[in-house]
Design a protein around this motif. Structure first.
Motif, PDB file in Angstrom:
ATOM      1  N   ASP A  61       3.358  -6.450   0.718  1.00  0.00           N
ATOM      2  CA  ASP A  61       2.042  -5.832   0.574  1.00  0.00           C
ATOM      3  C   ASP A  61       1.430  -5.422   1.910  1.00  0.00           C
ATOM      4  O   ASP A  61       1.488  -6.171   2.893  1.00  0.00           O
ATOM      5  N   ALA A  62       0.812  -4.255   1.909  1.00  0.00           N
ATOM      6  CA  ALA A  62      -0.051  -3.810   3.013  1.00  0.00           C
ATOM      7  C   ALA A  62       0.619  -3.922   4.385  1.00  0.00           C
ATOM      8  O   ALA A  62      -0.009  -4.295   5.367  1.00  0.00           O
ATOM      9  N   GLN A  78      -2.541   0.953  12.241  1.00  0.00           N
ATOM     10  CA  GLN A  78      -1.707   1.139  11.052  1.00  0.00           C
ATOM     11  C   GLN A  78      -0.415   1.821  11.490  1.00  0.00           C
ATOM     12  O   GLN A  78      -0.426   2.676  12.367  1.00  0.00           O
ATOM     13  N   HIS A  84      -1.756  -0.167  -9.926  1.00  0.00           N
ATOM     14  CA  HIS A  84      -2.991  -0.935 -10.128  1.00  0.00           C
ATOM     15  C   HIS A  84      -4.089  -0.508  -9.159  1.00  0.00           C
ATOM     16  O   HIS A  84      -5.237  -0.872  -9.331  1.00  0.00           O
ATOM     17  N   ASP A  85      -3.725   0.222  -8.096  1.00  0.00           N
ATOM     18  CA  ASP A  85      -4.712   0.632  -7.097  1.00  0.00           C
ATOM     19  C   ASP A  85      -5.293   2.011  -7.426  1.00  0.00           C
ATOM     20  O   ASP A  85      -4.849   2.695  -8.339  1.00  0.00           O
ATOM     21  N   ARG A  90     -11.908   8.118  -3.232  1.00  0.00           N
ATOM     22  CA  ARG A  90     -10.628   7.857  -3.875  1.00  0.00           C
ATOM     23  C   ARG A  90     -10.883   7.798  -5.376  1.00  0.00           C
ATOM     24  O   ARG A  90     -12.022   7.912  -5.811  1.00  0.00           O
ATOM     25  N   PHE A 141      -0.523  -2.535   8.087  1.00  0.00           N
ATOM     26  CA  PHE A 141      -1.578  -3.143   8.916  1.00  0.00           C
ATOM     27  C   PHE A 141      -1.113  -4.320   9.775  1.00  0.00           C
ATOM     28  O   PHE A 141      -1.921  -4.945  10.444  1.00  0.00           O
ATOM     29  N   GLU A 181       5.188  -1.653   0.853  1.00  0.00           N
ATOM     30  CA  GLU A 181       4.046  -0.956   0.279  1.00  0.00           C
ATOM     31  C   GLU A 181       3.191  -0.444   1.428  1.00  0.00           C
ATOM     32  O   GLU A 181       2.451  -1.183   2.066  1.00  0.00           O
ATOM     33  N   ALA A 182       3.359   0.847   1.738  1.00  0.00           N
ATOM     34  CA  ALA A 182       2.544   1.482   2.769  1.00  0.00           C
ATOM     35  C   ALA A 182       2.044   2.774   2.154  1.00  0.00           C
ATOM     36  O   ALA A 182       2.809   3.712   1.949  1.00  0.00           O
ATOM     37  N   ILE A 183       0.773   2.799   1.823  1.00  0.00           N
ATOM     38  CA  ILE A 183       0.212   3.959   1.147  1.00  0.00           C
ATOM     39  C   ILE A 183      -0.382   4.832   2.237  1.00  0.00           C
ATOM     40  O   ILE A 183      -1.567   4.723   2.554  1.00  0.00           O
TER      41      ILE A 183
HETATM   42  C1  OTU Z   1      -2.600  -3.384  -1.271  1.00  0.00           C
HETATM   43  O1  OTU Z   1      -3.128  -2.083  -1.174  1.00  0.00           O
HETATM   44  C2  OTU Z   1      -2.701  -3.826  -2.727  1.00  0.00           C
HETATM   45  O2  OTU Z   1      -1.958  -2.957  -3.545  1.00  0.00           O
HETATM   46  C3  OTU Z   1      -4.148  -3.896  -3.125  1.00  0.00           C
HETATM   47  O3  OTU Z   1      -4.299  -4.190  -4.492  1.00  0.00           O
HETATM   48  C4  OTU Z   1      -4.804  -4.937  -2.251  1.00  0.00           C
HETATM   49  O4  OTU Z   1      -6.184  -4.901  -2.490  1.00  0.00           O
HETATM   50  C5  OTU Z   1      -4.568  -4.693  -0.761  1.00  0.00           C
HETATM   51  O5  OTU Z   1      -3.219  -4.350  -0.454  1.00  0.00           O
HETATM   52  C6  OTU Z   1      -4.875  -5.928   0.030  1.00  0.00           C
HETATM   53  O6  OTU Z   1      -3.935  -6.940  -0.222  1.00  0.00           O
HETATM   54  O7  OTU Z   1      -5.571  -0.571   0.788  1.00  0.00           O
HETATM   55  O8  OTU Z   1      -6.381   0.352  -1.556  1.00  0.00           O
HETATM   56  O9  OTU Z   1      -1.550   1.467   3.304  1.00  0.00           O
HETATM   57  O10 OTU Z   1      -3.366   1.260   1.233  1.00  0.00           O
HETATM   58  O11 OTU Z   1      -1.689  -1.817   1.248  1.00  0.00           O
HETATM   59  C7  OTU Z   1      -5.204  -0.366  -1.490  1.00  0.00           C
HETATM   60  C8  OTU Z   1      -1.558   0.391   2.519  1.00  0.00           C
HETATM   61  C9  OTU Z   1      -4.846  -0.810  -0.123  1.00  0.00           C
HETATM   62  C10 OTU Z   1      -2.848   0.137   1.764  1.00  0.00           C
HETATM   63  C11 OTU Z   1      -2.516  -0.849   0.714  1.00  0.00           C
HETATM   64  C12 OTU Z   1      -3.593  -1.585   0.076  1.00  0.00           C
END
Ligand code: OTU
Length: 624
Positions: free
Chosen positions: A268-269, A282, A380-381, A435, A272, A310-312
């Motif tokens: 996750d994430a 980032q 889910h995001d 968003r 960062f 997971e790098a959005i």
């Molecule tokens: C992730 O997302 C998870 O998918 C989220 O559900 C969490 O809230 C978050 O991490 C913290 O644990 O900012 O809007 O570039 O975009 O890691 C979602 C990556 C997030 C981030 C992503 C993050």
């Protein structure tokens, strides 16, 4: 000559061989991250890996061997992922095995169970604030239930997948509690500051992730008299990956869980994890060193396991997560393709595929070394509209900011042409950026569909999205409820621990009545998806190691790509509009005719190079 009697290979011998193999890919990144004096670190790492290797259950060691012999296992066309919350899908871990038949029916081989480790009490960011990585969320069951349920999944050919939150822990995690109590060893696990001088300097270039609900990236604690780096919510403390103790401690947890049957970790994430003054903190190069070290260390002690990053992030930043330059073939084997996701929604709104073609063609290689994307349509995001001025500059009359605004308006439903029903999320007062939340079905128009024709279109849009991710390359991620067209859920507003986070709109409880229905729209959507996945599994050209080439058709409504199989290529063409479209230069795209559309079974013989696609139709053409 050795006088040793001949004997079979022992587990310790195997470990020595695996360590020798992995060592070479570990030294570089560890050296760069933790300095040239990392010899002691390497010894401790080997001991840690050996401890977990020795504890590894026999069934998983067998799986290790299978995957050593078939290292492309996760790239197979057979792979299909399903992403769900254990409680929302099955109640708890004891009941999860009873839902395996449903997953198998759909063709699922990869079960991503959304955060299921022990979270902090109260608000926990959907489980992304973990207080114990070695315990299961008690609401879902015990570690024994987890192991049992993983065994049942594996027995059905399904890989158990969980989230590993790498960037932060809950402030209630034992490490944080000790840090807060003043233990300097654990204070070095986090990023703490005695005054706000440095935080202020960092803030100058940081981008706020949750500007609405958790503004700023640092939190002051009176009791310890320190600022703590908290990128996300206040209760999520960023780990300090500059400290090798953090690397060892997190790896210890990963391998503990791997030995309980986890086959894929969703990291996750990760963007960062490393910070440097004067940057957005980032996607720094060190992140890829950390990911390589974690991946290669895991490969020594639990070779059956792969990692998904997971790098959005924007296109240029995304590609390195699958391994480029010195990291090629060595970092996380999978990464979310959020750019494909964004471009899908962009093209679905505008009916114009030029930006999508440009972005996917210019920024992404046709294939990676032993790695691939995980394409998806919803998760889910929220959807972050990662559209840059550099890219829109290539499209006449297109402005990045205006286009992002258009998409936010289109998908919150206020744009006059919109079919969608979604909502804004995290409106950034400084930048004006918004968003978007909403389920696949609601954003695709199913919630708003008031006529049979509108419903029909929405269902076609959903099939289009599913066909795209099933054929584009890598492992398609089906998000729970999307297979039956579940619409937005507003019940989160009644729960104080969730009410301030609109992302719960797209995290409904599974509707089992709809899931087993044999008629009606849910049944149609599910039948469409099942069909798409069956065809995928019968088409070796759709496997993850086969290159994907985006092709410019010169026709705005149509997005096209080819899967360059060894023997034959598959040409996928997608009509993103609600009108039929004729491609007049089909023969330029198709080297041989006749071809058959694998989705409908229809034979295509172009007449004077023309091919017509019905509204929202996708075709997967392969020479006969
Ligand atoms: C992730 O997302 C998870 O998918 C989220 O559900 C969490 O809230 C978050 O991490 C913290 O644990 O900012 O809007 O570039 O975009 O890691 C979602 C990556 C997030 C981030 C992503 C993050």
């Amino acid at each position: 000559m050795s006088a040793k009697p001949r004997r079979g290979i022992t587990n310790d011998d195997l470990f020595a061989l695996r360590w020798d193999r992995g060592r070479r890919d570990l030294i570089g990144p560890l050296h760069r991250l933790y300095g040239p004096d990392s010899a002691d670190l390497l010894d401790r790492l080997r001991d840690l890996l050996k401890k977990h290797w020795r504890a590894r259950p026999a069934d998983l060691r067998r799986l290790d061997l299978e995957r050593d012999l078939n290292p492309d296992w996760f790239l197979s066309e057979n792979m299909v992922a399903y992403v769900f919350y254990i409680d929302r899908f099955a109640g708890d871990l004891k009941h999860l095995p009873s839902r395996i038949d449903y997953l198998r029916d759909l063709g699922v081989t990869y079960a991503h169970m959304m955060p299921c480790l022990k979270p902090r009490p109260g608000a926990n960011d959907g489980g992304y604030a973990v207080m114990d990585y070695t315990a299961i969320n008690p609401a879902l069951g015990t570690m024994t239930d987890f192991r049992q349920s993983n065994l049942a999944l594996r027995a059905s050919g399904i890989s158990p997948v969980i989230d590993m939150v790498l960037n932060h822990t809950a402030k209630e995690h034992d490490w944080a509690v000790r840090a807060r109590a003043g233990d300097p060893f654990y204070q070095a696990f986090y990023r703490m500051f005695d005054d706000d001088t440095l935080p202020r300097q960092y803030e100058k270039t940081l981008v706020d992730v949750f500007p609405d609900q958790a503004p700023g990236s640092f939190t002051w604690y009176d009791d310890i008299g320190k600022w703590v780096w908290t990128t996300f919510n206040e209760y999520q403390w960023d780990l300090n990956w500059e400290n090798p103790e953090v690397f060892l401690a997190v790896l210890d947890n990963i391998l503990f869980l791997a030995n309980r049957g986890v086959e894929v970790f969703r990291l996750d994430a990760v963007a960062f994890m490393w910070k440097r003054m004067g940057t957005t903190c980032q996607n720094l190069p060190e992140v890829h060193d950390i990911l390589q070290a974690l991946t290669q260390a895991t490969r020594v002690a639990a070779p059956a396991v792969v990692h998904k990053a997971e790098a959005i992030v924007g296109p240029q930043d995304l590609v390195p997560y699958l391994g480029t330059g010195r990291h090629a073939g060595r970092v996380s084997q999978l990464a979310y393709h959020n750019n494909l996701m964004v471009q899908f929604w962009s093209t679905l709104a505008s009916g114009d595929s030029r930006l999508m073609t440009h972005v996917l063609k210019t920024h992404f290689p046709e294939s990676f070394r032993r790695a691939s994307f995980a394409p998806y349509i919803r998760c889910h995001d929220d959807i972050g509209w990662a559209i840059t001025p550099e890219d829109t500059a290539h499209i006449p009359h297109m402005d990045a900011k205006a286009h992002r605004n258009y998409l936010a308006d289109f998908y919150n439903g206020t744009h006059p042409d919109s079919f969608a029903q979604g909502a804004d999320f995290q409106v950034n007062a400084d930048t004006g950026d918004r968003r978007t939340n909403g389920t696949f079905a609601s954003l695709a128009g199913l919630e708003n569909a008031s006529t049979p024709d509108a419903e029909d279109k929405a269902i076609s849009r959903i099939a289009l999205g599913h066909a795209l991710i099933a054929s584009y390359g890598g492992i398609p991620l089906i998000y729970m409820g999307d297979e039956i067209g579940m619409t937005n859920d507003h019940s989160y507003l009644d729960d104080p621990a969730r009410a301030d986070d609109g992302r719960w709109m797209q995290r409904p409880m599974m509707d089992w009545d709809a899931a087993v229905a044999t008629q009606g729209r849910a049944a149609r959507i599910r039948a469409d998806l099942s069909h798409i996945l069956r065809v995928r599994k019968a088409t070796p050209q759709l496997a993850g190691m086969i290159p994907t080439r985006v092709v410019d058709t010169g026709h705005r409504a149509l997005f096209a790509y080819q899967r360059l199989g060894d023997d034959r290529e598959v040409t996928c063409i997608v009509n993103f509009t609600d009108r039929s479209q004729t491609l007049r230069t089909a023969d330029a795209l198709l080297r041989e005719v006749p071809q058959t559309d694998l989705l409908t079974g229809q034979r295509l013989i172009t007449s004077e190079g023309r091919m017509t696609l019905a509204r929202y139709q996708s075709v997967w053409l392969r020479p006969d």
